[in-house]
Design a protein around this motif. Structure first.
Motif, PDB file in Angstrom:
ATOM      1  N   GLU A  74       0.835  -1.206   0.000  1.00  0.00           N
ATOM      2  CA  GLU A  74       0.000   0.000   0.000  1.00  0.00           C
ATOM      3  C   GLU A  74       0.870   1.257   0.000  1.00  0.00           C
ATOM      4  O   GLU A  74       0.609   2.209  -0.738  1.00  0.00           O
ATOM      5  CB  GLU A  74      -0.921  -0.021   1.224  1.00  0.00           C
ATOM      6  CG  GLU A  74      -1.940   1.089   1.229  1.00  0.00           C
ATOM      7  CD  GLU A  74      -2.955   0.957   2.352  1.00  0.00           C
ATOM      8  OE1 GLU A  74      -3.678   1.945   2.589  1.00  0.00           O
ATOM      9  OE2 GLU A  74      -3.037  -0.109   2.997  1.00  0.00           O
ATOM     10  N   ALA A  75       1.921   1.246   0.826  1.00  0.00           N
ATOM     11  CA  ALA A  75       2.827   2.397   0.881  1.00  0.00           C
ATOM     12  C   ALA A  75       3.547   2.611  -0.450  1.00  0.00           C
ATOM     13  O   ALA A  75       3.842   3.738  -0.837  1.00  0.00           O
ATOM     14  CB  ALA A  75       3.844   2.207   1.995  1.00  0.00           C
ATOM     15  N   LEU A  76       3.801   1.505  -1.153  1.00  0.00           N
ATOM     16  CA  LEU A  76       4.457   1.582  -2.469  1.00  0.00           C
ATOM     17  C   LEU A  76       3.457   1.871  -3.595  1.00  0.00           C
ATOM     18  O   LEU A  76       3.829   1.889  -4.767  1.00  0.00           O
ATOM     19  CB  LEU A  76       5.186   0.262  -2.762  1.00  0.00           C
ATOM     20  CG  LEU A  76       6.411  -0.047  -1.889  1.00  0.00           C
ATOM     21  CD1 LEU A  76       6.832  -1.502  -2.035  1.00  0.00           C
ATOM     22  CD2 LEU A  76       7.569   0.881  -2.225  1.00  0.00           C
ATOM     23  N   GLU A  77       2.182   2.060  -3.215  1.00  0.00           N
ATOM     24  CA  GLU A  77       1.091   2.330  -4.160  1.00  0.00           C
ATOM     25  C   GLU A  77       0.850   1.160  -5.112  1.00  0.00           C
ATOM     26  O   GLU A  77       0.376   1.337  -6.241  1.00  0.00           O
ATOM     27  CB  GLU A  77       1.339   3.638  -4.935  1.00  0.00           C
ATOM     28  CG  GLU A  77       1.416   4.856  -4.021  1.00  0.00           C
ATOM     29  CD  GLU A  77       1.562   6.179  -4.765  1.00  0.00           C
ATOM     30  OE1 GLU A  77       1.396   6.194  -5.996  1.00  0.00           O
ATOM     31  OE2 GLU A  77       1.858   7.186  -4.110  1.00  0.00           O
ATOM     32  N   ARG A  78       1.168  -0.048  -4.650  1.00  0.00           N
ATOM     33  CA  ARG A  78       0.878  -1.258  -5.442  1.00  0.00           C
ATOM     34  C   ARG A  78      -0.431  -1.838  -4.890  1.00  0.00           C
ATOM     35  O   ARG A  78      -0.476  -2.858  -4.195  1.00  0.00           O
ATOM     36  CB  ARG A  78       2.044  -2.236  -5.344  1.00  0.00           C
ATOM     37  CG  ARG A  78       3.335  -1.618  -5.911  1.00  0.00           C
ATOM     38  CD  ARG A  78       4.561  -2.465  -5.661  1.00  0.00           C
ATOM     39  NE  ARG A  78       4.577  -3.659  -6.490  1.00  0.00           N
ATOM     40  CZ  ARG A  78       5.553  -4.574  -6.458  1.00  0.00           C
ATOM     41  NH1 ARG A  78       6.581  -4.402  -5.639  1.00  0.00           N
ATOM     42  NH2 ARG A  78       5.502  -5.634  -7.226  1.00  0.00           N
ATOM     43  N   TYR A  79      -1.501  -1.118  -5.208  1.00  0.00           N
ATOM     44  CA  TYR A  79      -2.782  -1.357  -4.544  1.00  0.00           C
ATOM     45  C   TYR A  79      -3.397  -2.723  -4.871  1.00  0.00           C
ATOM     46  O   TYR A  79      -4.073  -3.318  -4.035  1.00  0.00           O
ATOM     47  CB  TYR A  79      -3.767  -0.244  -4.906  1.00  0.00           C
ATOM     48  CG  TYR A  79      -3.304   1.137  -4.488  1.00  0.00           C
ATOM     49  CD1 TYR A  79      -2.748   1.358  -3.229  1.00  0.00           C
ATOM     50  CD2 TYR A  79      -3.398   2.223  -5.354  1.00  0.00           C
ATOM     51  CE1 TYR A  79      -2.313   2.619  -2.840  1.00  0.00           C
ATOM     52  CE2 TYR A  79      -2.972   3.491  -4.977  1.00  0.00           C
ATOM     53  CZ  TYR A  79      -2.420   3.684  -3.731  1.00  0.00           C
ATOM     54  OH  TYR A  79      -1.989   4.928  -3.357  1.00  0.00           O
ATOM     55  N   GLN A  80      -3.180  -3.222  -6.079  1.00  0.00           N
ATOM     56  CA  GLN A  80      -3.748  -4.525  -6.431  1.00  0.00           C
ATOM     57  C   GLN A  80      -3.171  -5.628  -5.549  1.00  0.00           C
ATOM     58  O   GLN A  80      -3.909  -6.482  -5.034  1.00  0.00           O
ATOM     59  CB  GLN A  80      -3.461  -4.836  -7.907  1.00  0.00           C
ATOM     60  CG  GLN A  80      -4.212  -3.935  -8.881  1.00  0.00           C
ATOM     61  CD  GLN A  80      -3.829  -4.222 -10.329  1.00  0.00           C
ATOM     62  OE1 GLN A  80      -2.725  -4.669 -10.611  1.00  0.00           O
ATOM     63  NE2 GLN A  80      -4.749  -3.953 -11.233  1.00  0.00           N
ATOM     64  N   LEU A  81      -1.848  -5.605  -5.368  1.00  0.00           N
ATOM     65  CA  LEU A  81      -1.202  -6.637  -4.546  1.00  0.00           C
ATOM     66  C   LEU A  81      -1.597  -6.485  -3.078  1.00  0.00           C
ATOM     67  O   LEU A  81      -1.778  -7.487  -2.371  1.00  0.00           O
ATOM     68  CB  LEU A  81       0.321  -6.552  -4.705  1.00  0.00           C
ATOM     69  CG  LEU A  81       0.849  -6.896  -6.109  1.00  0.00           C
ATOM     70  CD1 LEU A  81       2.326  -6.585  -6.217  1.00  0.00           C
ATOM     71  CD2 LEU A  81       0.588  -8.356  -6.446  1.00  0.00           C
ATOM     72  N   ALA A  82      -1.742  -5.246  -2.619  1.00  0.00           N
ATOM     73  CA  ALA A  82      -2.193  -5.016  -1.242  1.00  0.00           C
ATOM     74  C   ALA A  82      -3.601  -5.574  -1.053  1.00  0.00           C
ATOM     75  O   ALA A  82      -3.894  -6.235  -0.045  1.00  0.00           O
ATOM     76  CB  ALA A  82      -2.166  -3.522  -0.921  1.00  0.00           C
ATOM     77  N   TYR A  83      -4.482  -5.328  -2.027  1.00  0.00           N
ATOM     78  CA  TYR A  83      -5.868  -5.821  -1.959  1.00  0.00           C
ATOM     79  C   TYR A  83      -5.881  -7.345  -1.830  1.00  0.00           C
ATOM     80  O   TYR A  83      -6.595  -7.903  -0.985  1.00  0.00           O
ATOM     81  CB  TYR A  83      -6.628  -5.385  -3.216  1.00  0.00           C
ATOM     82  CG  TYR A  83      -8.068  -5.849  -3.264  1.00  0.00           C
ATOM     83  CD1 TYR A  83      -9.092  -5.075  -2.726  1.00  0.00           C
ATOM     84  CD2 TYR A  83      -8.406  -7.062  -3.858  1.00  0.00           C
ATOM     85  CE1 TYR A  83     -10.414  -5.504  -2.771  1.00  0.00           C
ATOM     86  CE2 TYR A  83      -9.723  -7.497  -3.910  1.00  0.00           C
ATOM     87  CZ  TYR A  83     -10.723  -6.714  -3.363  1.00  0.00           C
ATOM     88  OH  TYR A  83     -12.024  -7.158  -3.409  1.00  0.00           O
ATOM     89  N   ASP A  99     -10.495  -2.922   6.944  1.00  0.00           N
ATOM     90  CA  ASP A  99     -10.185  -1.517   6.639  1.00  0.00           C
ATOM     91  C   ASP A  99      -9.302  -1.412   5.398  1.00  0.00           C
ATOM     92  O   ASP A  99      -9.491  -0.530   4.553  1.00  0.00           O
ATOM     93  CB  ASP A  99      -9.478  -0.853   7.829  1.00  0.00           C
ATOM     94  CG  ASP A  99     -10.389  -0.721   9.047  1.00  0.00           C
ATOM     95  OD1 ASP A  99     -11.621  -0.832   8.880  1.00  0.00           O
ATOM     96  OD2 ASP A  99      -9.865  -0.523  10.162  1.00  0.00           O
ATOM     97  N   GLY A 100      -8.331  -2.325   5.309  1.00  0.00           N
ATOM     98  CA  GLY A 100      -7.429  -2.332   4.154  1.00  0.00           C
ATOM     99  C   GLY A 100      -8.158  -2.601   2.849  1.00  0.00           C
ATOM    100  O   GLY A 100      -7.913  -1.926   1.841  1.00  0.00           O
ATOM    101  N   VAL A 101      -9.053  -3.580   2.878  1.00  0.00           N
ATOM    102  CA  VAL A 101      -9.851  -3.889   1.679  1.00  0.00           C
ATOM    103  C   VAL A 101     -10.668  -2.664   1.253  1.00  0.00           C
ATOM    104  O   VAL A 101     -10.728  -2.323   0.067  1.00  0.00           O
ATOM    105  CB  VAL A 101     -10.776  -5.101   1.927  1.00  0.00           C
ATOM    106  CG1 VAL A 101     -11.838  -5.225   0.840  1.00  0.00           C
ATOM    107  CG2 VAL A 101      -9.958  -6.382   2.001  1.00  0.00           C
ATOM    108  N   LYS A 127     -11.379   1.617  -2.763  1.00  0.00           N
ATOM    109  CA  LYS A 127     -11.536   3.031  -3.115  1.00  0.00           C
ATOM    110  C   LYS A 127     -10.399   3.495  -4.038  1.00  0.00           C
ATOM    111  O   LYS A 127     -10.632   4.155  -5.055  1.00  0.00           O
ATOM    112  CB  LYS A 127     -11.541   3.861  -1.823  1.00  0.00           C
ATOM    113  CG  LYS A 127     -11.865   5.329  -2.020  1.00  0.00           C
ATOM    114  CD  LYS A 127     -11.876   6.055  -0.675  1.00  0.00           C
ATOM    115  CE  LYS A 127     -11.999   7.562  -0.854  1.00  0.00           C
ATOM    116  NZ  LYS A 127     -11.870   8.280   0.419  1.00  0.00           N
ATOM    117  N   ALA A 128      -9.171   3.108  -3.688  1.00  0.00           N
ATOM    118  CA  ALA A 128      -8.000   3.528  -4.482  1.00  0.00           C
ATOM    119  C   ALA A 128      -8.041   2.926  -5.884  1.00  0.00           C
ATOM    120  O   ALA A 128      -7.743   3.605  -6.876  1.00  0.00           O
ATOM    121  CB  ALA A 128      -6.714   3.113  -3.769  1.00  0.00           C
TER     122      ALA A 128
END
Length: 291
Positions: free
Chosen positions: A85-94, A112-114, A119-120
């Motif tokens: 998430e911090a690296l803005e790699r939102y798909q992998l974070a999801y 909360d993360g999901v 949203k992102a």
């Protein structure tokens, strides 16, 4: 060594804690111990140190190694998700947050993360964002039940949601507070209140050094014509993620305003190695060539 590392972590000494966890891992290797579970815990703990220090790529690497040893561990999944998430790699974070919820659907940090990633990704990829997601692994029933064995039972694993006393826990209130402050800053930017947004981002960065928070604050500094501060924030972001496009572009913009055309051009050329067709960068390069 592990207990000493936990103590250093409790005191906020993340660098020394990481060194102690590294020494513990080296001791296991030297002793020829297989001890996959113990190594996995040590890697996850060291990953928490890296996350606190903003070394997100190192955090991802340690969490991935921990998960290779003990698949579907909640702590390494949560920490890797936060780093992505911090690296803005939102798909992998999801994907990691969703995987956590398959293991234990009661973990609020994952819910909360999901929500944040949904949203992102909606903003980034539009209504079809789900079609671009990597596959979410199916968690076997054995992994779902593993954590529900009473902790006193023979061979039982430590329930991941109950941290050992003093052990790093990335899902602490501080990290959540940092994210909330960042989101408040984002809302203020949308409303054009860049000065107030800087305050929110600054508070957030005291709690958690995230690449995106630095680049967001740099954008505010650019708008406020505080170019030296913008350069500084982009430099910090690039320490965390050396190829970050936003950081390279915004630093190039600030350097151009400071009339350091050579450094500005170097940043744009680095950016174009990653995104050769970035129109804003190509336009700025043309302006620099004319300067």
């Amino acid at each position: 060594l592990r207990r000493a590392g936990n103590e250093e972590f409790r005191r906020g000494q993340y660098g020394p804690a990481a060194e102690l966890y590294t020494r513990a891992l080296e001791s296991l290797e030297a002793a020829g111990e297989a001890a996959a579970e113990e190594r996995s815990v040590l890697l996850a703990n060291r990953a928490a140190c890296y996350l606190k220090d903003g070394a997100c790529s190192l955090c991802v690497a340690d969490c991935s190694s921990a998960l290779d040893l003990v698949p579907f561990g909640v702590k390494p999944l949560l920490r890797r998700a936060a780093a992505y998430e911090a690296l803005e790699r939102y798909q992998l974070a999801y994907v990691d947050y969703k995987t956590v919820l398959q293991v234990d659907c009661t973990i609020q940090a994952a819910h909360d993360g999901v929500n944040r990633m949904t949203k992102a990704l909606l903003e980034k990829d539009g209504v079809n964002w789900r079609q671009k997601l990597p596959p979410i692994p199916a968690v076997p029933v054995s992994a779902q039940t593993r954590w529900s064995v009473p902790s006193g039972a023979p061979g039982a694993n430590t329930p991941p949601v109950t941290a050992l006393r003093g052990e790093p826990d990335q899902t602490a209130a501080g990290t959540e507070r940092a994210r909330t402050l960042k989101e408040e800053g984002n809302e203020l930017v949308k409303r054009g209140n860049h000065k107030k947004a800087v305050e929110k981002y600054s508070e957030s960065l005291k709690l958690s050094q995230e690449c995106a928070t630095y680049t967001n604050r740099a954008l505010c500094y650019l708008t406020l014509k505080q170019y030296k501060e913008a350069v500084q924030d982009c430099t910090e972001a690039l320490k965390l993620d050396p190829k970050n496009v936003k950081a390279l572009y915004r630093r190039a913009q600030a350097l151009k305003e400071l009339k350091d055309y050579k450094s500005s051009t170097a940043d744009i050329k680095n950016l174009l190695k990653t995104e050769p067709k970035n129109t804003a960068a190509l336009r700025l390069l043309q302006e620099l060539n004319r300067a």
